[in-house]
Design a protein around this motif. Structure first.
Motif, short mmCIF file in Angstrom:
data_model
loop_
_atom_site.label_atom_id
_atom_site.label_comp_id
_atom_site.label_asym_id
_atom_site.label_seq_id
_atom_site.Cartn_x
_atom_site.Cartn_y
_atom_site.Cartn_z
N ILE B 370 47.40 36.24 46.93
CA ILE B 370 47.58 36.62 48.22
C ILE B 370 48.52 35.68 48.90
CG2 ILE B 370 46.60 36.63 50.51
CD1 ILE B 370 43.75 37.45 49.06
N ALA B 460 41.62 47.61 42.42
CA ALA B 460 42.36 46.72 43.22
C ALA B 460 43.47 45.90 42.88
CB ALA B 460 41.35 45.95 44.22
N PHE B 554 47.64 43.73 56.67
CA PHE B 554 46.24 43.54 56.45
C PHE B 554 45.55 44.72 55.80
CE2 PHE B 554 41.77 42.82 57.45
CZ PHE B 554 41.44 41.89 56.67
N PRO B 555 45.69 46.06 55.87
CA PRO B 555 44.81 46.90 55.53
C PRO B 555 45.18 47.27 53.90
CG PRO B 555 45.89 47.77 57.60
CD PRO B 555 46.39 46.31 57.33
N LEU B 557 46.65 44.98 52.00
CA LEU B 557 46.14 43.45 51.18
C LEU B 557 44.45 43.64 51.04
CD1 LEU B 557 48.14 40.96 53.07
CD2 LEU B 557 48.30 41.53 50.76
N SER B 558 43.94 44.25 52.17
CA SER B 558 42.59 44.45 51.97
C SER B 558 42.14 45.34 50.70
CB SER B 558 41.77 45.09 53.24
OG SER B 558 42.28 44.18 54.59
N LEU B 559 42.71 46.20 50.59
CA LEU B 559 42.53 47.31 49.27
C LEU B 559 42.68 46.77 48.19
CD1 LEU B 559 43.63 50.45 51.13
CD2 LEU B 559 41.32 49.88 50.34
N VAL B 562 42.68 41.18 48.43
CA VAL B 562 41.29 40.69 49.12
C VAL B 562 40.13 41.38 48.48
CG1 VAL B 562 40.08 40.82 51.30
CG2 VAL B 562 42.76 40.54 51.19
N ALA B 563 40.27 42.70 48.28
CA ALA B 563 38.96 43.47 47.59
C ALA B 563 38.77 42.89 46.17
CB ALA B 563 39.40 44.96 47.41
N LEU B 566 36.54 39.76 46.53
CA LEU B 566 35.30 40.11 46.95
C LEU B 566 34.52 40.63 46.00
CD1 LEU B 566 36.26 41.02 51.13
CD2 LEU B 566 35.43 38.75 50.16
N ARG B 567 35.18 41.02 45.09
CA ARG B 567 34.42 41.75 44.07
C ARG B 567 33.15 40.94 43.30
NH1 ARG B 567 36.03 44.56 38.93
NH2 ARG B 567 37.43 42.73 38.58
#
Lengths: 42, 567
Positions: B370, B460, B554-555, B557-559, B562-563, B566-567
């Protein structure tokens, strides 16, 4: 293929030259704006 | 690992010591007065001006400056394309490399002309020595010098009053190449040779190893390429694996010096600005904003890679440092560099739009990855590439004073010059171009089976690979995630478009801003003026940079990463 690539590169720079003209219009349009704009309390 | 924090401290200390005088020297070079080395360099410059028909006394309006840059870049791209296509019949080709495929040659030509140095080719396996030492290295010098020239034009726009010209592109290009980049690169290359970086004209040498196996040892003019690839924020390595190759980056000293070379000129740029506008505090304010952004990113990356891969802890795998292992997340990294030096390099190379690598970013932890993406998606301003990093930050400065002006109901000012609708429109064009390229091309890529097939991972992380493969060219960074096999027709063409638009569709509005500002008469500062050299302004500037990038990216990167985290 070489011709296509060369024409493609030249075309991009032609578009970029047009972009210069567009930006020149933006700059030129400002010349009529007063240095003191409405609402300026300074 | 603790020693790597010491290395980070040493890098920052070196920046603080070297960048201010280097920036002031660059300011002298952009002036017309006497400069260090005149007796050596002036005759050479006069010879070049005479041969090329340049009148060094003639200054250009911003439009002429822009057309000169475009013409020079077009000729450069076509010339490099010809070299790559014809390398099979050109000299210095001991490996017998054939001409490069047209689409790949286009990608490489555009990549090096735009100071991106994205490498879809296989380094020493694809290119001849002539292509690398003459074709690529020439572009390494002049593309970096062109970026510095654009910086000079914008600074003159801010510094001059009631003028119509912003300098002479050909003079700026020549002086930056001859008086800054060439001398520094010559010294740096010689130092690299002392460390064992290869510098010869040999091809592959066949040797028999101690256990009887056959190995091919590559040769070539490596040190001369390494020097400018680091100093000019270019990044294109001689070898396919760039600075993770032991003949391109052989020792700890070489690695430290190459790491330092990534950031010296970009961090000198704010001091050039402060000197040229006659207000050194302005330069310091921008310097601190750049440094804070870089430190935030670097500390996160070094901490994440040093902590190890969280998924492996669950499997009971020991990732602690020991006498035989450096510890941390070592996948995709050289054991001799370890996670700290790899993460430090990764953060600096993505923040400076350099793109050289000493580790494979695809193997970083999600947090580390990131950071590499965020450094690029901020718009390459922390501190960004040579010249273009500072101008990117100055665009954010214009937006910041505009927003601050809206808050208090005043016409915003930059060093006494009123920022009006034209500057804000041009700054908006600048700000919107890169996200449109990154999100647009990434969006198309995820719809195409051929583009999806280029990924090394599904889900992701696969999206992160594609996002990186677009963000890096669009920001003229050039570093590779090393997880995307992007030598395909779609990526060769789309990345070339991203590199061209990401370079010139940003530079043109900048030069237009310079042309607009240069004609203005500064107004005297009053008690109501918002100082642009205070800690408050630095904080506001950082907020604008982070919020703009955050809202935009951010959207996606979230997909992606970042996803994965968090996995």
């Amino acid at each position: 293929m070489d011709v296509i690539v060369i024409v493609g590169m030249v075309s991009f720079f032609a578009v970029a030259a047009g972009y210069v003209k567009l930006c020149e219009k933006i700059v030129g349009n400002q010349s009529s704006v007063s240095p003191s704009e409405p609402g300026d309390r300074g | 690992m603790a020693s790597q924090w010491v290395v980070l401290g040493a890098v920052i200390a070196t920046i603080l010591i070297v960048a201010p005088p280097l920036g002031r020297y660059m300011a002298v070079l952009f002036g017309s007065g006497p400069a260090f080395g005149d007796r050596l360099f002036s005759p050479l410059e006069r010879f070049i001006y005479r041969v090329t028909g340049v009148d060094p006394e003639h200054e250009q309006r911003w439009t002429a400056y822009a057309f000169s840059l475009l013409a020079f870049s077009l000729i450069s791209a076509l010339g490099l394309y010809a070299v790559l296509r014809l390398q099979g019949v050109l000299p210095f080709n001991p490996t017998g490399a054939p001409g490069v495929d047209p689409l790949l040659a286009m990608n490489v030509a555009v990549s090096f002309t735009t100071n991106t140095n994205w490498q879809n080719y296989g380094g020493e396996a694809t290119l001849s020595h002539f292509s690398q030492a003459v074709g690529l290295v020439t572009q390494n010098f002049v593309s970096a010098a062109a970026g510095l020239a654009v910086m000079a034009a914008l600074i003159r726009g801010v510094a001059r009053r009631r003028s119509i010209t912003v300098g002479n592109f050909w003079v700026d290009l020549t002086r930056m190449t001859i008086r800054l980049l060439l001398p520094l690169s010559l010294i740096f290359a010689l130092v690299m040779v002392t460390q064992g970086v290869v510098q010869n004209l040999s091809g592959f040498q066949e040797v028999v190893t101690l256990d009887g196996a056959t190995q091919f040892i590559p040769g070539g003019p490596v040190a001369s390429q390494v020097a400018i690839k680091q100093l000019g924020t270019n990044g294109g390595g001689f070898f396919n694996t760039n600075s993770s190759h032991p003949l391109e980056n052989p020792t700890g000293v070489a690695n430290l010096l190459q790491t330092l070379a990534l950031v010296l000129i970009p961090f000198a740029a704010p001091f050039t600005y402060g000197e040229m506008v006659g207000r050194r505090r302005q330069g310091w304010a921008i310097f601190w904003a750049m440094l804070i952004l870089l430190l935030l990113a670097t500390v996160v990356a070094m901490g994440a890679e040093g902590s190890g891969n969280q998924a492996l802890f669950g499997l009971g795998i020991d990732q602690a440092a020991s006498e035989s292992a450096p510890g941390g997340n070592m996948e995709g990294k050289e054991v001799r560099h370890g996670p700290g030096a790899s993460a430090l390099w990764a953060s600096l190379t993505t923040a400076t739009s350099n793109g050289s690598v000493n580790a494979m970013h695809d193997s970083f932890t999600p947090a580390g990855a990131i950071v590499t993406l965020a450094n690029m998606l901020l718009g390459e301003v922390s501190p960004g590439g040579v010249g273009v990093g500072l101008v990117g930050m100055l665009v954010f400065v214009i937006l910041t004073v505009f927003i601050a002006g809206l808050m208090v109901g005043r016409t915003p000012e930059l060093l006494g010059k009123k920022v009006q609708s034209a500057e804000v429109k041009l700054a908006t064009l600048y700000i919107l171009t890169m996200p449109a390229l990154v999100l647009g091309i990434t969006g198309v890529a995820v719809l195409l089976p051929d583009a999806l097939a280029a990924r090394s991972n599904p889900g992701a992380w696969g999206l992160a690979e594609i996002l990186y493969g677009v963000a890096s060219p669009a920001n003229n960074n050039g570093s590779a995630f090393a997880g995307l096999s992007s030598n395909t027709p779609f990526f060769n063409v789309s990345q070339a478009m991203a590199m061209l638009a990401g370079r010139f569709f940003l530079i043109i509005p900048i030069l237009a801003i310079a042309g607009s500002l240069v004609a203005k008469e500064p107004v005297a500062a009053t008690e109501g003026s918002f100082p642009t050299d205070s800690p408050l302004f630095v904080g506001l500037l950082l907020g604008v940079v982070l919020i703009l990038a955050g809202l935009t990216f951010f959207p996606v990167l979230s997909l992606g990463p970042v996803a994965e985290a968090l996995r």
